[in-house]
Design a protein around this motif. Structure first.
Motif, short mmCIF file in Angstrom:
data_model
loop_
_atom_site.label_atom_id
_atom_site.label_comp_id
_atom_site.label_asym_id
_atom_site.label_seq_id
_atom_site.Cartn_x
_atom_site.Cartn_y
_atom_site.Cartn_z
N VAL A 1 0.66 -0.99 0.15
CA VAL A 1 -0.18 0.10 -0.11
C VAL A 1 0.78 1.27 0.12
CG1 VAL A 1 -1.41 1.43 1.53
CG2 VAL A 1 -2.22 -1.08 1.17
N TRP A 2 1.94 1.22 0.89
CA TRP A 2 2.63 2.50 0.90
C TRP A 2 3.95 2.58 -0.24
CZ3 TRP A 2 1.94 6.69 3.65
CH2 TRP A 2 1.26 6.71 4.91
N THR A 3 3.99 1.52 -0.70
CA THR A 3 4.73 1.67 -2.08
C THR A 3 3.95 2.13 -3.38
OG1 THR A 3 6.06 -0.43 -1.33
CG2 THR A 3 6.29 0.06 -3.57
N VAL A 4 2.90 1.76 -3.29
CA VAL A 4 1.82 2.46 -4.11
C VAL A 4 1.95 3.95 -3.88
CG1 VAL A 4 -0.45 2.55 -5.13
CG2 VAL A 4 0.44 0.34 -4.65
N VAL A 5 1.73 4.20 -2.85
CA VAL A 5 1.98 5.82 -2.43
C VAL A 5 3.05 6.37 -3.01
CG1 VAL A 5 1.90 7.47 -0.42
CG2 VAL A 5 0.27 5.55 -0.48
N LEU A 6 4.09 5.81 -2.69
CA LEU A 6 5.30 6.28 -3.31
C LEU A 6 5.55 6.26 -4.61
CD1 LEU A 6 8.00 7.20 -1.89
CD2 LEU A 6 9.00 4.96 -2.15
N VAL A 7 4.92 5.25 -5.53
CA VAL A 7 4.81 5.41 -6.64
C VAL A 7 4.12 6.62 -7.23
CG1 VAL A 7 3.99 4.28 -8.92
CG2 VAL A 7 5.30 2.84 -7.29
N THR A 8 2.87 6.62 -6.66
CA THR A 8 2.08 7.85 -7.00
C THR A 8 2.55 9.14 -6.66
OG1 THR A 8 -0.05 6.55 -6.44
CG2 THR A 8 -0.17 8.80 -6.92
N ILE A 9 3.44 9.54 -5.78
CA ILE A 9 4.19 10.80 -5.35
C ILE A 9 5.28 10.82 -6.41
CG2 ILE A 9 5.54 11.63 -3.74
CD1 ILE A 9 4.26 10.54 -1.60
N ASP A 10 5.99 10.06 -6.73
CA ASP A 10 7.03 10.27 -7.87
C ASP A 10 6.25 10.44 -9.07
OD1 ASP A 10 9.82 9.35 -8.94
OD2 ASP A 10 8.40 8.21 -10.26
N HIS A 11 5.25 9.85 -9.55
CA HIS A 11 4.46 10.09 -10.88
C HIS A 11 4.11 11.52 -10.92
CE1 HIS A 11 3.23 9.01 -14.63
NE2 HIS A 11 1.84 9.09 -14.33
N GLY B 1 -6.05 8.41 1.55
CA GLY B 1 -6.40 9.77 1.19
C GLY B 1 -5.37 10.61 0.37
N VAL B 2 -4.24 10.04 0.68
CA VAL B 2 -2.69 10.64 -0.38
C VAL B 2 -3.06 10.27 -1.70
CG1 VAL B 2 -0.63 10.63 -0.75
CG2 VAL B 2 -1.40 11.02 1.77
N LEU B 3 -3.48 9.02 -1.96
CA LEU B 3 -3.83 8.45 -3.31
C LEU B 3 -4.79 8.94 -4.10
CD1 LEU B 3 -3.09 4.43 -2.72
CD2 LEU B 3 -1.58 5.89 -3.89
N THR B 4 -5.74 9.21 -3.35
CA THR B 4 -7.06 9.97 -3.78
C THR B 4 -6.90 11.52 -4.29
OG1 THR B 4 -8.71 8.37 -2.55
CG2 THR B 4 -9.62 10.36 -3.58
N ILE B 5 -6.39 12.09 -3.42
CA ILE B 5 -5.97 13.47 -3.72
C ILE B 5 -4.84 13.37 -5.03
CG2 ILE B 5 -4.76 15.73 -3.04
CD1 ILE B 5 -5.82 14.60 -0.10
N LEU B 6 -3.86 12.87 -4.86
CA LEU B 6 -2.74 12.95 -5.84
C LEU B 6 -3.30 12.51 -6.99
CD1 LEU B 6 0.52 11.96 -3.94
CD2 LEU B 6 -0.51 14.37 -4.56
N ASN B 7 -4.02 11.36 -7.12
CA ASN B 7 -4.48 10.86 -8.46
C ASN B 7 -5.61 11.54 -9.19
OD1 ASN B 7 -3.87 8.28 -9.88
ND2 ASN B 7 -6.17 7.84 -9.54
N THR C 1 -6.17 3.86 -9.63
CA THR C 1 -7.56 4.07 -9.66
C THR C 1 -8.33 2.52 -9.20
OG1 THR C 1 -7.61 5.84 -11.12
CG2 THR C 1 -9.77 4.86 -10.51
N VAL C 2 -7.77 1.63 -9.77
CA VAL C 2 -8.48 0.27 -9.62
C VAL C 2 -7.97 -0.02 -8.02
CG1 VAL C 2 -8.17 -1.98 -10.44
CG2 VAL C 2 -8.31 -0.18 -11.88
N PHE C 3 -6.74 0.23 -7.78
CA PHE C 3 -6.11 -0.18 -6.49
C PHE C 3 -7.24 0.42 -5.40
CE2 PHE C 3 -3.51 0.52 -2.74
CZ PHE C 3 -3.08 -0.61 -2.47
N ILE C 4 -7.32 1.54 -5.55
CA ILE C 4 -8.39 2.44 -4.61
C ILE C 4 -9.79 1.89 -4.59
CG2 ILE C 4 -9.54 4.71 -4.01
CD1 ILE C 4 -6.98 6.09 -5.15
N VAL C 5 -10.33 1.46 -5.70
CA VAL C 5 -11.71 0.89 -5.84
C VAL C 5 -11.77 -0.35 -5.17
CG1 VAL C 5 -13.47 0.31 -7.30
CG2 VAL C 5 -12.31 2.39 -7.62
#
Length: 309
Positions: free
Chosen positions: A123-133, A221-227, A270-274
């Motif tokens: 989960v937190w690695t996905v957050v890190l990937v999203t932040i990088d992107h 929350g971070v994933l939803t906002i950044l995505n 998006t799929v990860f969140i859903v």
């Protein structure tokens, strides 16, 4: 024959429970073995192939490393799912592999803890990937200052270490005990909560508050906002590029390929969140049931959990 004899010694309510339990076992067998099992195998193969391919990617070493770390964490989690869903169902709901009944209950208390470590790391690695992107798309001039290969590796290692530290109590939540199964008319080995796992303050602080904060609210929350910001930025860039394409019809095609790459990453998040929303909802309902006395049909809840997983 022994099992049939014992059924006649049960009360009407116990017989009804046993019949419902038999129906539930068939449901678990269909979901956890015949649906989840193939999904896990496909996921393990797909992630392994992804790691092999990403090792050859020299265009974006940071993103390649992050995706490899994510695939590795996913494989660890899928291996845990194989044990605590598929193998657990084979153990408790069938007689297909007899030796599982004497071995798996001793493994189960540790399997879920290891799977929880892998899930939290993923989960937190996905957050890190999203932040990088997000930095690459929305703050391109700050990318090299924020993300470097060594610092990214340290960040992933820190995530893994914190996930291990956070989940250490889970190794002491369950114990293997002998219990009488009235439907079978004999004793069986089961994994049951320890005294620590049943402590009210442990449930309130660790199982509820810290779980929702560090496993649900902050990361998602971070994933939803950044995505959401990424989607809006990519839409705006796509409109601007369309205008330039009309002005320069023979322009390079590279941006279109980059758009596809960006779309894939946004779609994955998006799929990860859903896909995590059902688990989030079930945990909220469980918290209401535990602390607010909210009535939930336990049978419906037990059917919803395997589907959520």
């Amino acid at each position: 024959m022994t099992e049939m004899t014992n059924i006649y010694n049960l009360t009407a309510s116990q017989i009804e429970f046993c019949l419902r339990y038999e129906q539930y076992k068939r449901f678990r067998l269909g979901v956890d073995v015949f649906m989840v099992g193939p999904i896990i195998l496909v996921g393990l193969v797909g992630n392994t192939l992804a790691i092999m391919v990403l090792k050859r990617d020299n265009l974006n070493k940071i993103m390649s490393f992050l995706l490899q770390a994510l695939a590795f964490a996913d494989n660890a989690y899928l291996t845990g799912c194989l044990f605590y869903q598929t193998i657990a169902t084979l153990c408790y709901c069938t007689q297909w592999i007899p030796w599982l009944h004497d071995t798996y209950p001793y493994i189960e208390p540790y399997v879920w803890a290891l799977a929880s470590i892998a899930q939290m790391t993923g989960v937190w690695t996905v957050v890190l990937v999203t932040i990088d992107h997000f930095v690459a798309i929305c703050r391109p001039f700050e990318q090299h200052r924020c993300f470097r290969t060594n610092s990214t590796k340290i960040a992933v290692l820190l995530i893994a270490m914190l996930a291990i530290a956070y989940n250490i109590p889970r190794f002491f939540e369950q114990q293997t005990v002998l219990r009488v199964n009235k439907c079978l008319g004999r004793e069986i080995l089961l994994s049951r909560p320890t005294q620590m796992r049943q402590d009210r303050y442990y449930i309130i602080i660790y199982k509820t508050c810290t779980f929702f904060i560090f496993r649900m609210i902050i990361p998602f929350g971070v994933l939803t906002i950044l995505n959401t910001k990424l989607i809006l930025t990519l839409r705006s860039a796509s409109r601007d590029r369309t205008k330039l394409t009309h002005a320069m019809p023979n322009g390079p095609s590279t941006p279109r390929r980059q758009d596809s790459y960006n779309l894939i990453l946004v779609t994955v998040v998006t799929v990860f969140i859903v896909c995590n929303l059902p688990d989030f909802v079930l945990r909220i309902l469980a918290a209401f049931k535990r602390f607010a006395g909210y009535r939930i049909d336990s049978i419906k809840f037990s059917y919803a959990t395997p589907l959520s997983n």
